[in-house]
Design an enzyme around this catalytic site. Structure first.
Site, PDB file in Angstrom:
ATOM      1  CB  SER A 413      -3.881  -7.897  -4.863  1.00  0.00           C
ATOM      2  OG  SER A 413      -2.524  -7.445  -5.267  1.00  0.00           O
ATOM      3  CD  GLU A 446     -10.076 -11.414  -8.291  1.00  0.00           C
ATOM      4  OE1 GLU A 446     -10.322 -12.423  -8.769  1.00  0.00           O
ATOM      5  OE2 GLU A 446      -9.564 -11.435  -6.917  1.00  0.00           O
ATOM      6  CG  ASN A 484      -3.904 -10.824  -9.268  1.00  0.00           C
ATOM      7  OD1 ASN A 484      -4.074 -10.276 -10.199  1.00  0.00           O
ATOM      8  ND2 ASN A 484      -4.222  -9.568  -7.820  1.00  0.00           N
TER       9      ASN A 484
END
Ligand code: 3HC
Length: 693
Positions: A413, A446, A484
């Site tokens: 991430s 993503e 994020n």
């Protein structure tokens, strides 16, 4: 004759075929062509009935959304519908593909409707923040009754042809591959039997029982209050259906018109229409054409059977793709597999999947503790601990195992895909596939394009995303990628404001009222405070709460106290004391903030971060950032995402507020140069392109 109209007469039946790719949206040209076809048939002595049909992949998919907000040119959709309904010869709609919105409304003005079995019909305007504005709210209830119309129009969900037949929305189903001929035969029968011109507007047998029944509508409002919160269109739709039931047709039509225009001018609908096109943009990559080659993916490998890995695996099992699932030891592997089984069993219990689907999907899993089992896979997605050294080790091993041409993806991430790729001898095969938790539920993926990622590896991931029902947003390598990264500043500011003396409950309320499902502190309590601060050694309110045994909803409460049913009973005095102590220790000056200030402090930095993401070329376009936040963080769709919302607020106002924050709180708030530039030039973040990487 209009170029998009094909007119012919066969055995007394005029056939008007309109062909305007891609979806026969009712643009000015299409409306003109329909009027021309119907008028011509009406005056044609050789024609005794009319069939209206479309060429290409679908019947009319609705009004042309790109024309909304512009000057309306005649014939309007209402002119079209009047021409059809007033035609002295029976008009038959011949439906294939999707008759949606204005498309279905047009069909409901025809005297009869036939459809192929694969067709779908619906009124999805609610998804655009609108209501069916061409008689749909008045005619559909007259066919299916008020209760079914409420469900169909407020959900916007289309129904299949069979259901349309059963509910009377269509009169007959015809052959899948013989629509034209069967529709002509249907029309001939109408001629032969001298069938009446059935006008839906004249019918009232399905609505008269509900006349004066306010309970039906009040109960519907109550049952859906949570789901409709913040949206304007559902309430307007309910009002229109009430009017359909209680008022004469023409008065109901006027009510529909007034409420439609009100919605059309609303900020909410503008945002939702923007999102409609933004969602379709994300798949477009400037240097990779839509029909670029993709690699064949018949078997997927997932490394890590924890919450994330298990959720990722489910996406592929759901579409029948076998998954090799890897864990370090047998116990963790079995735990992961049984969590997947549990999830499927719950779905089956809720009726979301068929009971025998559970076994079918479970049988597609090949669990293994041996990474060499990945040699047979075409795509491997790694979902192990977020530490660069571990990722590198896994990818190094994978390099020696995976077959040539397999795609090696990381679900990291925030770590660099380029650095991970460098641990292999084939960086062109390495990409990021970043899922959002829970990975089997959240609709965002993503796709991270590394410096050396091959184009076909990227296009394969983008195509696969669609197959597993996700919206893919392309990101370049950068810390936290897109969603994020921009959303983390909201959390940062929420924590900072709490230390300045703003109540967590006020912050949560402001965020909830903005339209999110819950505020940041409610969210932290739900996820678990031990999970939030896991990777940090800094003393924070969250770490102190954990030290005090307050892990959140699951144990001891968190920022809030909870009763035995996990219902919050109020802010915790223990949490408030911890906040005061940490603030005092750090010497944070205390101040008050009203709701507007709280909202600006939480969300303007998100906008600013978005501008930075664009300037760095991490995102391709501003609208991609919006879609990432909507699909990955449930940003309220009627706000259009941070970029569109900022445009609606006014970029100038945002820049000046950020400067005010900068003066007081430091350079983290300095407006991004791109934001300042757009504010000065009157540009829009939602329309901005990312810098080319
Ligand atoms: N107006 C303008 N453009 C439209 C459109 C519409 N109603 N529907 C689709 N398009 C465009 C899309 O933007 C896309 O353009 P692009 O290729 O340049 O990106 C192209 O048509 C193809 O669309 P999709 O990629 O969505 O194609 P799919 O095959 O996946 O789906 C569809 C086809 C199911 C028809 C889907 O496009 C859809 O749901 N369209 C919208 C339907 C809708 O909302 N209709 C109601 C309109 S509002 C209305 O009718 C108001 C009336 O009540 C007065």
């Amino acid at each position: 004759m209009s170029e998009i109209l094909n007119y012919s007469v066969e055995n007394d039946v005029a056939v008007a075929t309109i062909d305007s790719p891609p979806v026969n949206a009712l643009s000015h040209a299409v409306r003109s062509a329909v009027v021309e076809g119907v008028t011509r048939a009406g005056a044609d002595p050789k024609a005794k009935a009319v069939v209206i049909r479309c060429g290409g992949r679908t019947f009319f998919a609705g009004a042309d959304i790109s024309e909304f907000g512009k000057e309306i040119r005649t014939p309007t959709l209402h002119d079209v519908l009047e021409a059809i309904e007033a035609c002295a010869k029976p008009v038959v709609a011949a439906i294939h593909g999707t008759a949606l919105g204005g498309g279905l409304e047009l069909a409901l003005c025809c005297h009869y409707r036939v459809a192929v079995p694969s067709a779908k019909v619906g009124l999805p305007e609610v998804a655009l923040g609108l209501l069916p504005g061409a008689g749909g709210t008045q005619r559909l209830p007259r066919i299916v009754g008020a209760a079914a119309a409420l469900d169909m129009i407020t959900s916007g969900k289309p129904i299949g042809a069979q259901q349309a037949l059963e509910t009377g929305v269509v009169d007959a189903l015809v052959g899948e591959t013989s629509l034209r001929a069967d529709a002509i035969a249907f029309a001939q029968k109408l001629i032969d039997t001298k069938a009446p011109l059935k006008r839906v507007r004249d019918r009232d047998e399905k609505i008269k029982a509900d006349r004066g029944n306010t309970k039906l509508f009040d109960e519907f409002r109550k049952a859906h209050a949570r789901e409709f919160r913040g949206f304007k269109a559902p309430e307007s739709i309910i009002k229109c259906i009430e009017a359909a039931v209680n008022l004469p047709f023409n008065e109901g039509m006027k009510r529909e018109r007034d409420l439609f225009l009100e919605l059309l001018a609303s900020k909410e609908s503008a945002a939702q229409r923007y999102v409609f096109f933004a969602e379709r943009q994300t798949a477009k990559i400037p240097d990779i054409p839509a029909d670029a080659p993709v690699r064949d993916v018949k078997r997927v490998g997932v490394i890590g059977a924890g919450t994330m890995g298990g959720g990722i695996a489910m996406n592929f099992l759901n579409i029948g793709v076998p998954v090799t699932l890897i864990e370090q030891n047998e116990e963790a592997l079995q735990r992961g597999v049984s969590v997947i089984r549990g999830n499927y069993e719950t779905s089956a219990k809720k009726g979301k999947i068929k009971p025998d689907d559970v076994e079918k999907r479970m049988q597609l899993i090949a669990p293994s503790t041996d990474m060499s089992a990945l040699a047979q896979t075409d795509l491997v997605i790694e979902a192990v601990y977020e530490t660069m050294s571990i990722k590198k080790e896994v990818f190094g091993k994978l390099d020696g195992i995976a077959r040539k041409g397999a795609i090696l993806a990381s679900n990291t991430s925030y770590l660099s895909i380029d650095e991970i790729a460098a641990a292999t001898t084939r960086p062109e095969d390495v990409i990021g596939m970043h899922f959002f938790s829970p990975a089997n539920v959240m609709p965002l993926l993503e796709v991270v394009r590394g410096r050396k990622s091959a184009k076909d590896a990227v296009s394969t991931a983008m195509t696969l995303a669609k197959k597993i029902g996700k919206t893919a947003v392309l990101s370049r390598v950068g810390p936290g990628f897109i969603a994020n990264r921009v959303m983390s500043v909201r959390g940062r500011e929420a924590n900072a404001m709490v230390l300045e003396g703003v109540s967590p409950a006020d912050i949560d309320r402001v965020i909830y009222d903005y339209g999110f499902a819950m505020g940041p502190f409610q969210m932290m309590d739900l996820v678990g405070l031990d999970v939030i601060g896991r990777d940090s050694n800094v003393k924070t309110v969250a770490s102190e709460l954990v030290r005090a045994g307050r892990l959140g909803q699951k144990k001891g409460g968190g920022y809030y106290d909870y009763d035995e049913n996990r219902k919050p009973t109020g802010l915790s005095p223990v949490a408030l004391k911890i906040i005061r102590d940490v603030a005092a220790e750090r010497g944070v000056p205390q101040r008050r903030a009203d709701d507007a200030e709280i909202l600006a402090r939480l969300l303007y930095p998100v906008v600013n971060e978005g501008a930075k993401v664009l300037a760095e070329g991490v995102a391709l376009r501003g609208s991609d950032i919006d879609i990432a936040c909507i699909k990955g963080y449930n940003w309220p769709v009627y706000r259009g995402g941070p970029m569109h919302w900022a445009d609606a607020v006014g970029l100038g106002d945002i820049v000046s507020k950020l400067k005010e924050f900068e003066k007081r709180l430091g350079e983290a708030f300095a407006p991004a140069p791109l934001l300042e530039k757009l504010a000065k030039e009157g540009g829009r973040l939602g329309a901005a392109q990312g810098a080319s990487a």
